[in-house]
Design an enzyme around this catalytic site. Structure first.
Site, mmCIF file in Angstrom:
data_model
loop_
_atom_site.group_PDB
_atom_site.id
_atom_site.type_symbol
_atom_site.label_atom_id
_atom_site.label_comp_id
_atom_site.label_asym_id
_atom_site.label_seq_id
_atom_site.Cartn_x
_atom_site.Cartn_y
_atom_site.Cartn_z
ATOM 1 N N ILE A 120 0.853 -1.192 0.000
ATOM 2 C CA ILE A 120 0.000 0.000 0.000
ATOM 3 C C ILE A 120 0.886 1.238 0.000
ATOM 4 O O ILE A 120 1.514 1.567 1.012
ATOM 5 C CB ILE A 120 -0.944 0.001 1.222
ATOM 6 C CG1 ILE A 120 -1.692 -1.336 1.310
ATOM 7 C CG2 ILE A 120 -1.895 1.174 1.140
ATOM 8 C CD1 ILE A 120 -2.500 -1.696 0.074
ATOM 9 N N GLU A 121 0.927 1.917 -1.140
ATOM 10 C CA GLU A 121 1.838 3.049 -1.306
ATOM 11 C C GLU A 121 1.118 4.375 -1.504
ATOM 12 O O GLU A 121 1.702 5.437 -1.292
ATOM 13 C CB GLU A 121 2.775 2.795 -2.489
ATOM 14 C CG GLU A 121 3.589 1.516 -2.356
ATOM 15 C CD GLU A 121 4.570 1.312 -3.501
ATOM 16 O OE1 GLU A 121 4.991 2.316 -4.102
ATOM 17 O OE2 GLU A 121 4.912 0.152 -3.793
#
Length: 315
Positions: A169-170
């Site tokens: 999750i960026e």
């Protein structure tokens, strides 16, 4: 004349001591075997990502290389925010037309070699987010039924059962990934263990994944020690000091194992690449002393043109 009483009791004492020693020896051997078993089951290894370049070869070829112990299939790049989830495997196949179901055979090939195959969700796109705890639970159920041990008529990768889920999750929102982790782990005991992994950025704590990691539910955390040149947490200009300092912080997180995430070549990331010789001489001797050291994560299979082979014996 009868012998003194203490002579009559002596054989019993000797017998008791011998039995006690035998039991102690047996217990010690059992503990040694158990410890050895635990160590071997968590031996260090190499993780990589597969799925984002049609020219990287098949999943089976990646596993047949003998270089990896974990492969993350990347990515389930669209989910949440009231969207239908979408799997994106670049040039390999098209889930929408059903051409990815053939990956089941390759997944089983990997698993037959004791390689864990995980579904990676997220990536460097803005096509995912979670808007509520309820939506997180819905996404967890979707993943369970379509990729893990549940049932669905529309499993994108076919009927093979993946080993777990990787959180990469960026971008997007930062909330409710802790609930997603809890909901996925909640399916444990339904016939198959769900392993959880996370790929946080090296600035500590990670903006998007800190809450999820703090649940203590993650088996593997492969930290991205690259593409963060201003944060002073990666290898640069031949110097590993900033990386090792950052590693010491990450090595204490609530996870079973922590991995050093690095690019597999200079082309794989904008910064953070570590030459194999430098990795083996400047980095591994230090981080391998960490109790939670799990190995190395490489981004990604396409860029791994001999790097994993050159370091695997030192992991």
């Amino acid at each position: 004349m009868s012998p003194p009483k203490h002579f009559e009791q002596q054989p019993k004492k000797t017998h008791t001591k011998m039995a006690s020693k035998t039991q102690t020896l047996a217990l010690t051997l059992s503990l040694l075997i158990l410890i050895s078993s635990c160590k071997s089951s968590q031996a260090a290894g190499i993780a990589t990502y597969w799925g984002q370049n049609g020219n990287e070869g098949t999943l089976a070829e990646a596993c047949n290389s003998g270089n990896y112990q974990f492969v993350n299939i990347a990515f389930l790049s669209t989910f949440g925010n009231n969207q239908a989830p979408v799997l994106n495997l670049a040039g390999h196949c098209n889930p929408a037309s059903g051409t990815c179901t053939g990956q089941s055979a390759d997944i089983r090939t990997c698993q037959s070699k004791n390689i864990k195959v995980l579904l990676s969700i997220g990536g460097a796109t803005e096509t995912y987010s979670l808007t509520s705890a309820d939506e997180a639970r819905q996404v967890a159920d979707y993943i369970w039924n379509n990729f893990l041990g549940g049932q669905s008529d529309s499993r994108p990768l076919g009927d093979a059962v993946l080993d777990g889920v990787d959180f990469d999750i960026e971008l997007g929102g930062t909330q409710f990934y802790d609930e997603l982790a809890r909901s996925l782990k909640g399916h444990n005991g339904q016939g198959k263990t769900v392993y959880l992994a996370a790929a946080p950025q090296c600035p500590f704590p990670d903006t998007h994944l800190d809450g999820a990691i703090q649940t203590g539910l993650f088996d593997y955390v492969w930290v991205q020690f690259y593409n963060n040149p201003l944060a002073q947490c990666q290898y640069a200009d031949g110097n590993a000091d900033a990386l090792l300092s950052s590693w010491n912080r990450w090595a204490s997180v609530s996870a079973t194992q922590v991995f050093l995430g690095i690019p597999a070549s200079t082309d794989a990331a904008r910064s953070g690449f570590i030459p194999a010789d430098a990795l083996k001489s400047q980095v591994l001797p230090t981080i391998k002393n960490s109790a939670k050291y799990g190995g190395v994560m490489l981004w990604n299979r396409f860029y791994d043109n001999g790097y994993s082979a050159s370091i695997k014996d030192s992991i």
